[in-house]
Write an enzyme that holds these catalytic residues in place. Structure first.
Site, PDB file in Angstrom:
ATOM      1  N   ASN A 195      17.214 -13.290 101.889  1.00  0.00           N
ATOM      2  CA  ASN A 195      16.915 -11.898 101.662  1.00  0.00           C
ATOM      3  C   ASN A 195      17.248 -10.969 102.968  1.00  0.00           C
ATOM      4  OD1 ASN A 195      15.865  -9.325 101.101  1.00  0.00           O
ATOM      5  ND2 ASN A 195      13.709  -9.911 100.869  1.00  0.00           N
ATOM      6  N   TRP A 196      18.452 -10.253 102.808  1.00  0.00           N
ATOM      7  CA  TRP A 196      18.677  -9.443 104.082  1.00  0.00           C
ATOM      8  C   TRP A 196      17.806  -8.243 104.191  1.00  0.00           C
ATOM      9  CZ3 TRP A 196      24.785  -9.382 103.277  1.00  0.00           C
ATOM     10  CH2 TRP A 196      25.392 -10.652 103.589  1.00  0.00           C
ATOM     11  N   LYS A 197      17.316  -7.756 103.156  1.00  0.00           N
ATOM     12  CA  LYS A 197      16.344  -6.557 103.433  1.00  0.00           C
ATOM     13  C   LYS A 197      17.298  -5.373 103.946  1.00  0.00           C
ATOM     14  CE  LYS A 197      12.350  -9.352 104.466  1.00  0.00           C
ATOM     15  NZ  LYS A 197      11.046  -9.554 104.892  1.00  0.00           N
ATOM     16  N   HIS A 200       8.597  -7.512  95.757  1.00  0.00           N
ATOM     17  CA  HIS A 200       8.477  -7.986  96.903  1.00  0.00           C
ATOM     18  C   HIS A 200       7.286  -7.231  97.913  1.00  0.00           C
ATOM     19  CE1 HIS A 200       9.484  -8.706 101.232  1.00  0.00           C
ATOM     20  NE2 HIS A 200      10.313  -9.632 100.835  1.00  0.00           N
ATOM     21  N   GLU A 202       7.094  -5.924 100.466  1.00  0.00           N
ATOM     22  CA  GLU A 202       7.482  -4.647 101.099  1.00  0.00           C
ATOM     23  C   GLU A 202       7.421  -3.491 100.140  1.00  0.00           C
ATOM     24  OE1 GLU A 202      10.710  -6.572 103.183  1.00  0.00           O
ATOM     25  OE2 GLU A 202       9.437  -7.622 104.510  1.00  0.00           O
ATOM     26  N   GLU A 206       4.968 -15.452  98.940  1.00  0.00           N
ATOM     27  CA  GLU A 206       5.093 -15.079  99.941  1.00  0.00           C
ATOM     28  C   GLU A 206       3.844 -14.360 100.664  1.00  0.00           C
ATOM     29  OE1 GLU A 206       9.582 -14.221 101.039  1.00  0.00           O
ATOM     30  OE2 GLU A 206       8.672 -12.270 100.091  1.00  0.00           O
ATOM     31  N   GLY A 247       7.603 -11.974 108.563  1.00  0.00           N
ATOM     32  CA  GLY A 247       8.116 -11.382 109.629  1.00  0.00           C
ATOM     33  C   GLY A 247       7.317 -11.465 110.804  1.00  0.00           C
ATOM     34  N   SER A 269       8.345 -16.398 107.680  1.00  0.00           N
ATOM     35  CA  SER A 269       8.549 -16.959 108.722  1.00  0.00           C
ATOM     36  C   SER A 269       9.166 -18.347 108.376  1.00  0.00           C
ATOM     37  CB  SER A 269       7.460 -16.875 109.575  1.00  0.00           C
ATOM     38  OG  SER A 269       7.180 -15.640 110.017  1.00  0.00           O
TER      39      SER A 269
HETATM   40  P1  13P Z   1      10.971 -13.395 106.871  1.00  0.00           P
HETATM   41  O1  13P Z   1      11.562 -14.960 106.830  1.00  0.00           O
HETATM   42  O2  13P Z   1      11.503 -12.560 107.914  1.00  0.00           O
HETATM   43  O3  13P Z   1       9.269 -13.495 107.254  1.00  0.00           O
HETATM   44  O4  13P Z   1      10.791 -12.464 105.643  1.00  0.00           O
HETATM   45  C1  13P Z   1      10.374 -13.352 104.534  1.00  0.00           C
HETATM   46  C2  13P Z   1      10.557 -12.384 103.167  1.00  0.00           C
HETATM   47  O5  13P Z   1      10.295 -11.322 103.247  1.00  0.00           O
HETATM   48  C3  13P Z   1      11.915 -12.954 102.434  1.00  0.00           C
HETATM   49  O6  13P Z   1      11.927 -12.046 101.483  1.00  0.00           O
END
Ligand code: 13P
Length: 246
Positions: A8-10, A94, A96, A165, A171, A209
């Site tokens: 997931n590049w966000k 997600h 976020e 998650e 993150g 993470s």
């Molecule tokens: P990180 O791997 O940066 O913690 O993010 C996880 C995530 O939200 C993947 O969708």
């Protein structure tokens, strides 16, 4: 169950960076018999990334979707549009989206249904906040997120994945430990079985993470069928180490 490793590049990468990443990873050695590999680029690059990966086994998905097929919804993207870019997957719910953009369970359910009806595979994200975890509410939160999003959708079970998650692990560099995650994954599978009244065989991924050091421990733990990787997926060689950790 075949594992699935997803990037997931966000909201990262310029167009040039996205293209060069895809070209780089495409030529690498990956055992696709053992695992599915999937990239969620930002919407802007979805068509181009799909086109570049058309002749590879790497799959592509969208990070979000709106539930209407078309219309006056400025700035939104529909399941039909995602399909037309030849992407197969969509990430819904997600943390976020839930927390920063205040998406409700009701909105998430609408997105799930319209995406499934359009023939997309849906990866539904669930997870508890730190406060909920410390109040021993992890299982309640997960159960409610799953039931509100997926009740009545048992006919689509083979088009679903769930990503667990924990919000506090995203993150932060503080991943869950594989034993704890494994317990939640088992609970997710039991919840689905109860909801769908059958063994759903839905893959459950862990995210939060994940890095090239801990990937193998997660992938070796019972009921962890894949990984959803954020930060550590942004560099193709690191993502490749994660893909090949198992
Ligand atoms: P990180 O791997 O940066 O913690 O993010 C996880 C995530 O939200 C993947 O969708």
């Amino acid at each position: 169950m075949k594992k699935i490793i997803a990037a997931n590049w966000k909201m990262h990468k310029t167009y040039e960076e996205a293209i060069s990443y895809v070209k780089e990873i495409k030529g690498k050695n990956i055992d696709f018999e053992k695992k599915d590999v999937l990239i969620y680029p930002p919407f802007l690059y979805l068509c181009e990334v799909s086109r570049l990966l058309e002749d590879s086994n790497i799959k592509v998905g969208a990070q979000n979707v709106y539930f209407e097929k078309k219309g006056a919804f400025t700035g939104e993207i529909s399941p039909v549009m995602i399909k037309s870019c030849k992407a197969d997957y969509v990430l819904i719910g997600h943390s976020e989206r839930r927390h920063i953009f205040k998406e409700s369970d009701e909105l998430i359910r609408k997105k799930v249904i319209s995406s499934l009806e359009e023939g997309l595979r849906v990866m539904l994200c669930v997870g508890e906040t730190l406060e909920e975890r410390e109040s021993q509410l992890t299982f309640n939160v997960i159960e409610s997120q799953i039931k509100l999003a997926l009740a009545g959708l048992e006919d689509y079970a083979d088009k679903l994945e769930i990503a667990y998650e924990p919000v506090w692990a995203i993150g932060t560099g503080k991943s869950a430990n594989p034993e704890d995650a494994s317990r939640v994954h088992a609970f997710i599978k039991d919840t689905l079985k109860e909801l769908f009244k059958k063994d759903a065989n839905v893959r459950v991924l862990y995210g939060g993470s994940v890095n090239s050091q801990n990937a193998k421990d997660f992938l070796s733990a019972p009921n962890i069928d894949g990984l959803l990787v954020g930060g550590a997926s942004l560099e193709p060689n690191t993502f490749l180490e994660i893909i090949n950790a198992f």
